[in-house]
Motif scaffolding. Structure first.
Motif, PDB file in Angstrom:
ATOM      1  N   LEU A 120      13.558   4.144  -3.498  1.00  0.00           N
ATOM      2  CA  LEU A 120      13.271   5.571  -3.311  1.00  0.00           C
ATOM      3  C   LEU A 120      13.800   6.380  -4.493  1.00  0.00           C
ATOM      4  O   LEU A 120      13.155   7.324  -4.949  1.00  0.00           O
ATOM      5  N   GLN A 174      17.195   2.273  -0.897  1.00  0.00           N
ATOM      6  CA  GLN A 174      17.698   3.415  -1.651  1.00  0.00           C
ATOM      7  C   GLN A 174      17.278   3.338  -3.116  1.00  0.00           C
ATOM      8  O   GLN A 174      16.850   4.327  -3.702  1.00  0.00           O
ATOM      9  N   SER A 216       7.066   5.941  -3.078  1.00  0.00           N
ATOM     10  CA  SER A 216       6.624   6.906  -2.069  1.00  0.00           C
ATOM     11  C   SER A 216       7.029   6.480  -0.668  1.00  0.00           C
ATOM     12  O   SER A 216       7.215   7.303   0.216  1.00  0.00           O
ATOM     13  N   ASP A 217       7.140   5.179  -0.462  1.00  0.00           N
ATOM     14  CA  ASP A 217       7.576   4.662   0.843  1.00  0.00           C
ATOM     15  C   ASP A 217       8.032   3.215   0.645  1.00  0.00           C
ATOM     16  O   ASP A 217       7.803   2.618  -0.408  1.00  0.00           O
ATOM     17  N   TYR A 218       8.662   2.674   1.679  1.00  0.00           N
ATOM     18  CA  TYR A 218       9.204   1.317   1.604  1.00  0.00           C
ATOM     19  C   TYR A 218       9.018   0.683   2.966  1.00  0.00           C
ATOM     20  O   TYR A 218       9.575   1.167   3.962  1.00  0.00           O
TER      21      TYR A 218
END
Ligand SMILES: [Mg+2]
Length: 122
Positions: A94, A91, A99-101
């Motif tokens: 983001l 969380q 952009s992504d994890y």
């Protein structure tokens, strides 16, 4: 397309580098912490960053925050990598603008897919 890989593990950097080289053209720069990454970014134009969370000196979250508040770098997509499975970490990343994890252990094809998704939406 120039990539910057930021991870304190040379093994992970090597693995990611091999995976990217099979699919993308361009240069791949490597840094072992956030400070080194920022330094490299003043020298080379970077199109996408793959960034570990846990690193010495400046960690991935601090680097991400710094990039997003820096005008010249704020538009560069950042994909975070971490062994931290905690929902708060995802969380936080983001919210900071990742952009992504992706979670380690990482499958190369998973990263390639994530990169395509990010490039599509960028
Ligand atoms: Mg690490």
């Amino acid at each position: 397309m120039n990539f910057l890989l930021v991870d304190d593990s040379p093994v992970i950097r090597k693995m990611v580098k091999i995976a990217l080289k099979q699919v993308f053209k361009g240069q791949i720069f490597e840094a072992s912490d956030g400070l080194e990454a920022l330094n490299l970014m003043t020298l080379h134009p970077i199109d996408l960053i793959v960034c570990d969370v846990n690193m010495p000196n400046m960690d991935g979250m601090d680097l991400l925050a710094k990039l997003k508040e820096t005008e010249d770098f704020s538009q560069i997509p950042v994909i975070m990598l971490s062994t931290e499975q905690g929902k708060e970490d995802i969380q936080e990343a983001l919210t900071l603008g990742a952009s992504d994890y992706l979670k380690k252990p990482l499958r190369p094809e998973q990263l390639i897919k994530a990169i395509y998704e990010v490039l599509k939406s960028h």
